[in-house]
Design a protein around this motif. Structure first.
Motif, PDB file in Angstrom:
ATOM      1  N   ILE A 149      31.945 -11.027 -15.346  1.00  0.00           N
ATOM      2  CA  ILE A 149      32.244 -12.300 -16.011  1.00  0.00           C
ATOM      3  C   ILE A 149      33.749 -12.312 -16.226  1.00  0.00           C
ATOM      4  CG2 ILE A 149      31.981 -13.670 -18.117  1.00  0.00           C
ATOM      5  CD1 ILE A 149      29.192 -12.450 -18.454  1.00  0.00           C
ATOM      6  N   ILE A 150      34.412 -13.386 -15.798  1.00  0.00           N
ATOM      7  CA  ILE A 150      35.853 -13.504 -15.955  1.00  0.00           C
ATOM      8  C   ILE A 150      36.181 -14.763 -16.749  1.00  0.00           C
ATOM      9  CG2 ILE A 150      36.132 -14.682 -13.709  1.00  0.00           C
ATOM     10  CD1 ILE A 150      38.884 -13.268 -13.481  1.00  0.00           C
ATOM     11  N   LEU A 151      37.121 -14.657 -17.655  1.00  0.00           N
ATOM     12  CA  LEU A 151      37.519 -15.831 -18.442  1.00  0.00           C
ATOM     13  C   LEU A 151      38.916 -15.660 -19.009  1.00  0.00           C
ATOM     14  CD1 LEU A 151      36.091 -15.929 -22.052  1.00  0.00           C
ATOM     15  CD2 LEU A 151      36.253 -13.826 -20.715  1.00  0.00           C
TER      16      LEU A 151
ATOM     17  N   PRO B 118      29.773 -23.646 -18.660  1.00  0.00           N
ATOM     18  CA  PRO B 118      30.734 -24.297 -19.557  1.00  0.00           C
ATOM     19  C   PRO B 118      31.370 -23.261 -20.490  1.00  0.00           C
ATOM     20  CG  PRO B 118      28.615 -25.429 -19.584  1.00  0.00           C
ATOM     21  CD  PRO B 118      28.399 -24.122 -18.906  1.00  0.00           C
ATOM     22  N   TYR B 119      32.652 -23.407 -20.738  1.00  0.00           N
ATOM     23  CA  TYR B 119      33.342 -22.535 -21.681  1.00  0.00           C
ATOM     24  C   TYR B 119      32.736 -22.706 -23.073  1.00  0.00           C
ATOM     25  CZ  TYR B 119      37.336 -20.009 -23.670  1.00  0.00           C
ATOM     26  OH  TYR B 119      38.143 -19.088 -24.301  1.00  0.00           O
TER      27      TYR B 119
ATOM     28  N   ILE C 201      30.490 -14.647 -12.704  1.00  0.00           N
ATOM     29  CA  ILE C 201      30.441 -15.862 -13.519  1.00  0.00           C
ATOM     30  C   ILE C 201      31.853 -16.203 -13.946  1.00  0.00           C
ATOM     31  CG2 ILE C 201      29.660 -16.900 -15.694  1.00  0.00           C
ATOM     32  CD1 ILE C 201      27.186 -15.105 -15.553  1.00  0.00           C
ATOM     33  N   LYS C 202      32.249 -17.448 -13.701  1.00  0.00           N
ATOM     34  CA  LYS C 202      33.502 -17.975 -14.239  1.00  0.00           C
ATOM     35  C   LYS C 202      33.175 -19.220 -15.054  1.00  0.00           C
ATOM     36  CE  LYS C 202      36.467 -20.386 -11.919  1.00  0.00           C
ATOM     37  NZ  LYS C 202      36.278 -21.757 -12.452  1.00  0.00           N
TER      38      LYS C 202
ATOM     39  N   ILE D 121      35.908  -9.160 -17.456  1.00  0.00           N
ATOM     40  CA  ILE D 121      37.319  -9.299 -17.079  1.00  0.00           C
ATOM     41  C   ILE D 121      37.948 -10.364 -17.963  1.00  0.00           C
ATOM     42  CG2 ILE D 121      38.962  -9.812 -15.238  1.00  0.00           C
ATOM     43  CD1 ILE D 121      36.738  -9.085 -13.227  1.00  0.00           C
ATOM     44  N   ILE D 122      38.916  -9.970 -18.767  1.00  0.00           N
ATOM     45  CA  ILE D 122      39.641 -10.929 -19.595  1.00  0.00           C
ATOM     46  C   ILE D 122      40.994 -11.182 -18.939  1.00  0.00           C
ATOM     47  CG2 ILE D 122      40.680 -11.357 -21.849  1.00  0.00           C
ATOM     48  CD1 ILE D 122      38.447  -9.885 -23.160  1.00  0.00           C
ATOM     49  N   ASP D 123      41.186 -12.420 -18.526  1.00  0.00           N
ATOM     50  CA  ASP D 123      42.397 -12.820 -17.813  1.00  0.00           C
ATOM     51  C   ASP D 123      43.480 -13.168 -18.832  1.00  0.00           C
ATOM     52  OD1 ASP D 123      44.386 -13.936 -16.311  1.00  0.00           O
ATOM     53  OD2 ASP D 123      43.119 -15.412 -15.299  1.00  0.00           O
TER      54      ASP D 123
END
Length: 432
Positions: free
Chosen positions: A204-206, A183-184, A139-140, A238-240
């Motif tokens: 999940i990456i954001l 949606p963010y 999920i992005k 995953i926190i970018d």
């Protein structure tokens, strides 16, 4: 009017040999009108172009120049390293020192692997999450940019439950089918995707604070809610932090918001301006990376000794001077945002300013900007006029409405006053 003869000639020359005349699309100025300026040098808070014009830099190479351009501490480290060779293709002490330093600064990271760019970091993190979980889907969030890897170039369908469709030629439908988009700031949409794809989602990456639809902050509880969903469903979070890492605090956005990732991606600042990236996280996940584990990832230039030297100098400085650096960045950001808000009110413009520390964006919209849809309500034509007016007055903004600004400690009182005066005059001009 600014002199443009040399920049214009260079752009025409570049277009003959480089697609679009630039090596990254946003540099082409298509979103704001006009042609790009070609930079000859930079120092401190200033850029200098080929025509001899100078500009106060408000993007700082999209984030890494947190101390301004060519800071002496980083320059010295690079110059000291150069005589020892540009690349080894073999392990060096600096790689181990960099890994140890990152682990000491970022609470969620127990082991780390160096790569050469933020895109490499995010691509590797997704592969690792899939290998670790044995699942395929991710999920992005709409409007979050994680580099140009195939998995990330996906646009949302008509609703949050829809599978993605490729947003760039060359991205296959198969890749799109494994990429779910929400949606963010919308936890309910994420939970729906998780429920519909039970046991299939690897990650999940954001971006914890978004920089690529303009600066957009997480709503209270959003990051913590994602952490809870991931814990309940065995999903890798995953926190970018390619943009926010070591910029919002020495421990990044995770320190600011009190949330821990399973995998963190990093870049920008950890190279001190050199090409570099990294991904790191929990020991049990990172030990799935080859040669410790089965997930393959490699790179001849990973841990490059020049990049490591620059990054070590930068991170040691930030670590040792955290209170003064982040205090100054926050004060500068507050002064600029407060001053620009005053001018916007005076000129009667609809606006929203999103701001955190040394990141901020001005949106020409009356809507609260909390996700990609609300960001797109901004008047991009008006932003283009504002950008061009500011450029003429010697202030270099991001050449897109949908990019955050990044401040540096090189911005002093003189520069802040110049920016505010230029902004006030530019707003007056575009309202005529």
């Amino acid at each position: 009017m600014l002199k443009r003869e040399k920049s214009n000639a260079l752009f025409e020359r570049a277009k003959k040999y480089i697609p679009g005349g630039v090596n990254s699309p946003v540099r082409a100025f298509r979103a704001v009108g006009g042609d790009p300026i070609f930079i000859k040098s930079a120092k401190g808070a200033y850029l200098y172009d080929e025509d001899g014009n100078s500009y106060i830099d408000m993007i700082n190479s999209w984030g890494p120049m947190i101390l301004g351009h060519a800071p002496e501490v980083v320059q010295k480290a690079v110059m000291d390293a150069v005589p020892h060779s540009m690349s080894y293709g073999a392990p060096s002490a600096k790689e181990a020192e960099m890994a140890e330093l990152i682990v000491s600064m970022v609470p969620s990271v127990e082991k780390v692997r160096m790569v050469n760019s933020g895109t490499e970091a995010t691509m590797s993190a997704i592969r690792l999450a899939r290998g670790f979980t044995g699942r395929n889907k991710m999920i992005k969030f709409e409007g979050c940019y994680h580099g140009h890897g195939d998995s990330f170039l996906i646009a949302a369908g008509s609703g949050v439950m829809t599978l993605g469709t490729p947003d760039s030629p060359g991205v296959t439908q198969g890749v799109a089918n494994d990429t779910l988009t929400a949606p963010y700031n919308n936890l309910e949409a994420v939970q729906q995707l998780v429920d519909t794809n039970k046991g299939q989602i690897a990650a999940i990456i954001l971006e914890p604070v978004v920089g690529n639809m303009g600066c957009v902050l997480p709503k209270p509880g959003f990051l913590q809610g994602l952490r809870s969903i991931c814990d309940a469903e065995g999903i890798v979070l995953i926190i970018d932090e390619v943009m926010t890492g070591f910029r919002l605090a020495k421990g990044g956005a995770q320190e600011v918001f009190g949330v821990k990732a399973d995998i963190t991606t990093m870049g920008k600042i950890i190279g001190g301006g050199m090409p570099v990236g990294a991904y790191g996280g929990k020991k049990e996940i990172m030990d799935f990376v080859s040669p410790a584990g089965p997930v393959y990832q490699a790179g001849t230039l990973s841990g490059n000794p020049i990049a490591m030297s620059a990054g070590l100098a930068m991170l040691h400085y930030l670590n040792d001077h955290a209170e003064s650096v982040y205090g100054q960045l926050n004060a500068t950001g507050n002064a600029l945002v407060t001053g620009i808000q005053s001018s916007l009110k005076k000129h009667g413009l609809n606006y929203t300013i999103n701001h955190m520390g040394s990141m901020y964006s001005l949106f020409f919209t009356s809507s609260e900007v909390v996700d990609f849809e609300t960001a797109k309500t901004s008047d991009t034509v008006l932003f283009g006029k504002y950008f061009r007016a500011m450029l003429e007055k010697g202030v270099y903004l991001a050449p897109s409405q949908f990019e955050s600004l990044f401040l540096s400690t090189a911005l002093g009182q003189k520069e802040v006053e110049h920016i505010l005066q230029a902004s006030d005059a530019s707003l007056a001009e575009i309202m005529k």
